[in-house]
Design an enzyme around this catalytic site. Structure first.
Site, mmCIF file in Angstrom:
data_model
loop_
_atom_site.group_PDB
_atom_site.id
_atom_site.type_symbol
_atom_site.label_atom_id
_atom_site.label_comp_id
_atom_site.label_asym_id
_atom_site.label_seq_id
_atom_site.Cartn_x
_atom_site.Cartn_y
_atom_site.Cartn_z
ATOM 1 C CG HIS A 9 -0.270 -0.367 2.494
ATOM 2 N ND1 HIS A 9 0.170 -1.654 2.766
ATOM 3 C CD2 HIS A 9 0.086 0.383 3.564
ATOM 4 C CE1 HIS A 9 0.748 -1.678 3.961
ATOM 5 N NE2 HIS A 9 0.721 -0.463 4.460
ATOM 6 N N GLY A 67 6.701 1.526 0.838
ATOM 7 C CA GLY A 67 6.774 2.936 1.221
ATOM 8 C C GLY A 67 8.195 3.477 1.178
ATOM 9 C CB THR A 68 11.083 2.990 3.292
ATOM 10 O OG1 THR A 68 10.959 1.587 3.590
ATOM 11 C CG2 THR A 68 10.343 3.805 4.351
ATOM 12 N N GLY A 69 10.922 1.303 0.495
ATOM 13 C CA GLY A 69 11.759 0.388 -0.278
ATOM 14 C C GLY A 69 12.566 -0.547 0.610
ATOM 15 N N GLY A 71 11.611 -2.526 3.360
ATOM 16 C CA GLY A 71 11.026 -3.837 3.634
ATOM 17 C C GLY A 71 11.086 -4.752 2.427
ATOM 18 C CG HIS A 99 30.033 -2.219 -10.927
ATOM 19 N ND1 HIS A 99 30.851 -1.384 -10.214
ATOM 20 C CD2 HIS A 99 30.319 -1.987 -12.248
ATOM 21 C CE1 HIS A 99 31.607 -0.681 -11.044
ATOM 22 N NE2 HIS A 99 31.295 -1.010 -12.287
ATOM 23 N NE ARG A 133 36.546 -4.366 -11.240
ATOM 24 C CZ ARG A 133 36.242 -3.629 -12.308
ATOM 25 N NH1 ARG A 133 36.384 -4.131 -13.522
ATOM 26 N NH2 ARG A 133 35.785 -2.392 -12.164
ATOM 27 C CG HIS A 134 31.805 -6.027 -11.794
ATOM 28 N ND1 HIS A 134 32.163 -5.309 -10.684
ATOM 29 C CD2 HIS A 134 32.223 -5.306 -12.870
ATOM 30 C CE1 HIS A 134 32.771 -4.191 -11.064
ATOM 31 N NE2 HIS A 134 32.818 -4.165 -12.388
HETATM 32 C C1 RB5 Z 1 3.866 0.235 5.173
HETATM 33 O O1 RB5 Z 1 3.281 1.145 6.026
HETATM 34 C C2 RB5 Z 1 5.369 0.375 5.176
HETATM 35 O O2 RB5 Z 1 5.882 -0.104 6.375
HETATM 36 C C3 RB5 Z 1 5.955 -0.360 3.999
HETATM 37 O O3 RB5 Z 1 5.420 0.138 2.822
HETATM 38 C C4 RB5 Z 1 7.450 -0.286 3.831
HETATM 39 O O4 RB5 Z 1 7.897 1.029 3.841
HETATM 40 C C5 RB5 Z 1 8.233 -1.157 4.702
HETATM 41 O O5 RB5 Z 1 9.447 -1.220 4.657
#
Ligand code: RB5
Length: 143
Positions: A9, A67-69, A71, A99, A133-134
């Protein structure tokens, strides 16, 4: 090239934006594992779907968005054979291919704006692994 894509989400808007861009490119086929709305879901489940598609050869590469990438990248990199790169700029996107032979690109839907993410995706798709090398180094990750 067949690309498997999925998001939780936190990545719905960015995924929808990128789908429009990618579906306009003749050389690209998309397998979309969801989600298409804002229901709260567990990112490891969606990371697994894309990792399995890449590992099974159903897709050549994958894109994951939360959300952050963070997870998604943590979950994806638990799978032997997966090299998931969380990228925030074109430089790391290019090097992740040249690389690291990254087979999954991870983006943060709450971190990276759509035009920047689009540029990252295009660079990531356009660049090839340099081998040499990579290759020795990435082989050490999956002995
Ligand atoms: C969801 O709220 C958030 O935790 C997820 O998208 C992500 O950022 C987790 O790493």
């Amino acid at each position: 090239m067949i690309i498997a894509i999925a998001n939780d989400h936190g990545g719905t808007e960015l995924k929808q934006y990128l789908l429009q861009v990618l579906r306009g490119q003749d050389a690209i086929q998309i397998i979309d594992f969801g989600i298409g709305d804002h229901q709260s879901v567990d990112y490891p489940e969606y990371a697994r779907k894309v990792c399995r598609a890449v590992l099974d050869g159903e897709a050549n590469r994958g894109i994951l968005i939360c959300g952050t990438g963070l997870g998604m990248s943590m979950a994806a990199n638990r799978f032997p054979g997966i090299r998931a790169a969380l990228c925030h700029d074109e430089f790391t996107a290019r090097l992740s291919r040249q690389h690291n032979d990254a087979n999954i690109l991870v983006l943060g839907g709450r971190v990276t704006g759509a035009p920047v993410a689009e540029a990252i995706v295009q660079v990531w798709l356009a660049n090839a692994f340099e081998g040499g090398r990579h290759q020795r180094r990435i082989s050490m990750m999956d002995p």
